[in-house]
Design a protein around this motif. Structure first.
Motif, short mmCIF file in Angstrom:
data_model
loop_
_atom_site.label_atom_id
_atom_site.label_comp_id
_atom_site.label_asym_id
_atom_site.label_seq_id
_atom_site.Cartn_x
_atom_site.Cartn_y
_atom_site.Cartn_z
N ASN A 181 0.81 -1.24 -0.15
CA ASN A 181 0.01 0.06 -0.16
C ASN A 181 0.75 1.31 -0.11
O ASN A 181 0.24 2.41 -0.22
N ALA A 182 2.08 1.05 0.13
CA ALA A 182 3.14 2.42 0.13
C ALA A 182 2.80 2.89 -1.44
O ALA A 182 2.97 2.23 -2.49
N ARG A 183 3.32 4.36 -1.24
CA ARG A 183 3.26 4.90 -2.55
C ARG A 183 4.76 5.32 -3.00
O ARG A 183 5.46 5.03 -2.33
N ARG A 184 4.97 5.39 -4.25
CA ARG A 184 6.23 6.02 -4.76
C ARG A 184 6.61 7.21 -3.89
O ARG A 184 5.90 8.04 -3.77
N GLY A 185 7.81 7.19 -3.31
CA GLY A 185 8.50 8.25 -2.37
C GLY A 185 8.09 8.12 -1.00
O GLY A 185 8.63 8.96 -0.25
N ASP A 186 7.18 6.94 -0.53
CA ASP A 186 7.23 6.78 0.80
C ASP A 186 8.49 6.03 1.25
O ASP A 186 9.29 5.52 0.66
N VAL A 187 8.27 6.10 2.51
CA VAL A 187 9.69 5.45 3.21
C VAL A 187 9.15 4.06 4.15
O VAL A 187 8.23 4.02 4.95
N MET A 188 9.76 2.96 3.68
CA MET A 188 9.39 1.75 4.65
C MET A 188 10.78 1.71 5.63
O MET A 188 11.83 1.49 5.16
N LEU A 189 10.20 1.90 6.85
CA LEU A 189 11.45 1.83 7.83
C LEU A 189 11.54 0.25 8.41
O LEU A 189 10.61 -0.39 9.18
N LEU A 190 12.66 -0.36 8.37
CA LEU A 190 12.79 -1.63 8.38
C LEU A 190 14.16 -1.64 9.49
O LEU A 190 14.92 -1.02 9.49
N GLN A 191 13.85 -2.84 10.16
CA GLN A 191 15.10 -3.11 11.15
C GLN A 191 15.98 -4.08 10.80
O GLN A 191 15.68 -4.87 10.48
N ALA A 192 17.45 -3.78 10.66
CA ALA A 192 18.20 -4.86 10.18
C ALA A 192 18.18 -6.19 10.98
O ALA A 192 18.32 -7.18 10.69
#
Length: 391
Positions: A164-175
């Motif tokens: 559902n994220a759009r172009r230019g959105d940020v997905m914050l993931l934890q390594a």
């Protein structure tokens, strides 16, 4: 001037810590603040850090400014530690920051500068400070459910929601060492999210705060490196607080992999200039010294491995104690988690009772610092958890 100013809501971690400090019980136990502790309850200075400081103390130098990007030797060294061979690419920009939080803020500011309408997608649950830092940079926040009923990262659910994220959105993931849950993403999920990034045009921002405290440095960085190979643009926030034990030295780095590095670097520097001008050098110089010395690096790796093993032993011992006390496998997730934290399957009311009746302090959402447990307290913790869940 400040007549209409209202006090903000208390930070959930430091509010609990304030209660801990006010508790007069000699048996009080702090499992709230995220620091590594040895079996004596102390947070030691790592041997390699101490030895590096001794070297630096006897080396003539200067306290002159280094510049807006900070310590370039540190920037090169930390890039190599996090990205391995990928650090040699031409499209990597790295600047030193004031710890991992400073890296997040600078990267969020960069996103806002480039795309003010961007939404930051955070896992639910997420580290308590992720949303405030994103919002402080002017970005909106959305949540994606992260855990299944067994307390593990749900690959199908996570990938489905992030589409559902759009172009230019940020997905914050934890390594690695997911904060607060301890439930890390599998490599299959990293692969799925790389496809989601390609499909949606969203940009991954990987928070790398606990490398080396889960399985190993290489394994903990594997998902991050896979994403770096497949994402057109990627951001990384690095903290040296836990991995090097440099908590109060506030040492970190912000990295951007992607096109237009000649534009990215001055943009990051300008943001740093407006926030704090340039970061402190002491911690960065220590890391650079360790990374540049074979002996110090080996010493650091050995102590990091010992810390990792102690955390793993704490997990196994606490899970076993809870299994024995409760006669259930309800808490086996603790053993399966990675890194410093786990979330107990307790309600906020039960976590409050754990504090008030037993002087054991975790956050309201159930997060406890596995790395803060002393061996002689494991049975008491298990018994206390059992008592508050029976009532």
């Amino acid at each position: 001037m400040f007549e209409s100013l209202q006090a903000p809501a208390a930070d959930p971690i430091f509010a609990v810590n304030a209660c801990f400090r006010a508790d007069m019980s000699p048996r009080k136990l702090d499992l709230c603040v995220g620091v590594y502790r040895d079996d004596h309850g102390s947070t030691p200075v790592m041997r390699a850090v101490r030895d590096a400081e001794n070297v630096l103390a006897h080396r003539s130098g200067s306290k002159a400014y280094l510049g807006l990007s900070g310590n370039d030797t540190f920037n090169t060294a930390i890039s190599g530690l996090v990205l391995g061979d990928l650090a040699a690419v031409d499209n990597l920009t790295t600047i030193q920051t004031i710890a991992g939080t400073g890296a997040l803020r600078i990267l969020f500011e960069l996103v806002h500068l480039a795309n003010p309408g961007s939404t930051v997608w955070l896992s639910d649950p997420a580290y308590a400070n992720h949303a405030p830092v994103a919002r402080a940079a002017g970005l909106s926040v959305a949540r994606y459910e992260y855990l299944n009923d067994s307390g593990q990262a749900d690959p199908d659910l996570v990938a489905c929601q992030l589409r559902n994220a759009r172009r230019g959105d940020v997905m914050l993931l934890q390594a690695s060492g997911h904060n607060p849950s301890g439930a890390d993403m599998t490599m299959d999920l990293w692969r799925s999210l790389a496809e989601v990034v390609s499909e949606t045009g969203a940009v991954p921002l990987v928070d790398a705060a606990y490398l080396g405290l889960g399985d190993s440095l290489e394994t903990d960085a594997a998902g991050l490196r896979y994403m770096a190979c497949h994402a057109e643009t990627m951001m990384i926030a690095v903290s040296c607080s836990k991995t090097f034990g440099l908590y109060r030295d506030r040492t970190g780095a912000a990295m951007v992999l992607g096109p237009r590095p000649a534009t990215i670097r001055p943009a990051l520097q300008q943001i740093a200039r407006s926030l704090y001008s340039m970061p402190p050098d002491h911690g960065a110089t220590i890391v650079a010294e360790i990374m540049g010395s074979a002996d110090l690096f080996q010493s650091w790796e050995e102590e990091l491995a010992a810390m990792r093993q102690r955390i793993r032993t704490n997990r196994e011992s606490l899970a076993l104690a809870l299994q024995e006390v409760t006669q259930t496998d309800h808490y086996d997730r603790i053993q399966q988690h990675k890194g410093m934290f786990s979330m107990l399957p307790l309600t906020p009311a039960q976590m409050l009772q754990l504090r008030t009746d037993h002087s054991i302090y975790g956050t309201d959402d159930g997060r406890v610092n596995i790395a803060g447990i002393r061996t002689n307290e494991i049975h008491r913790i298990a018994e206390s958890i059992h008592q508050v869940t029976r009532l």
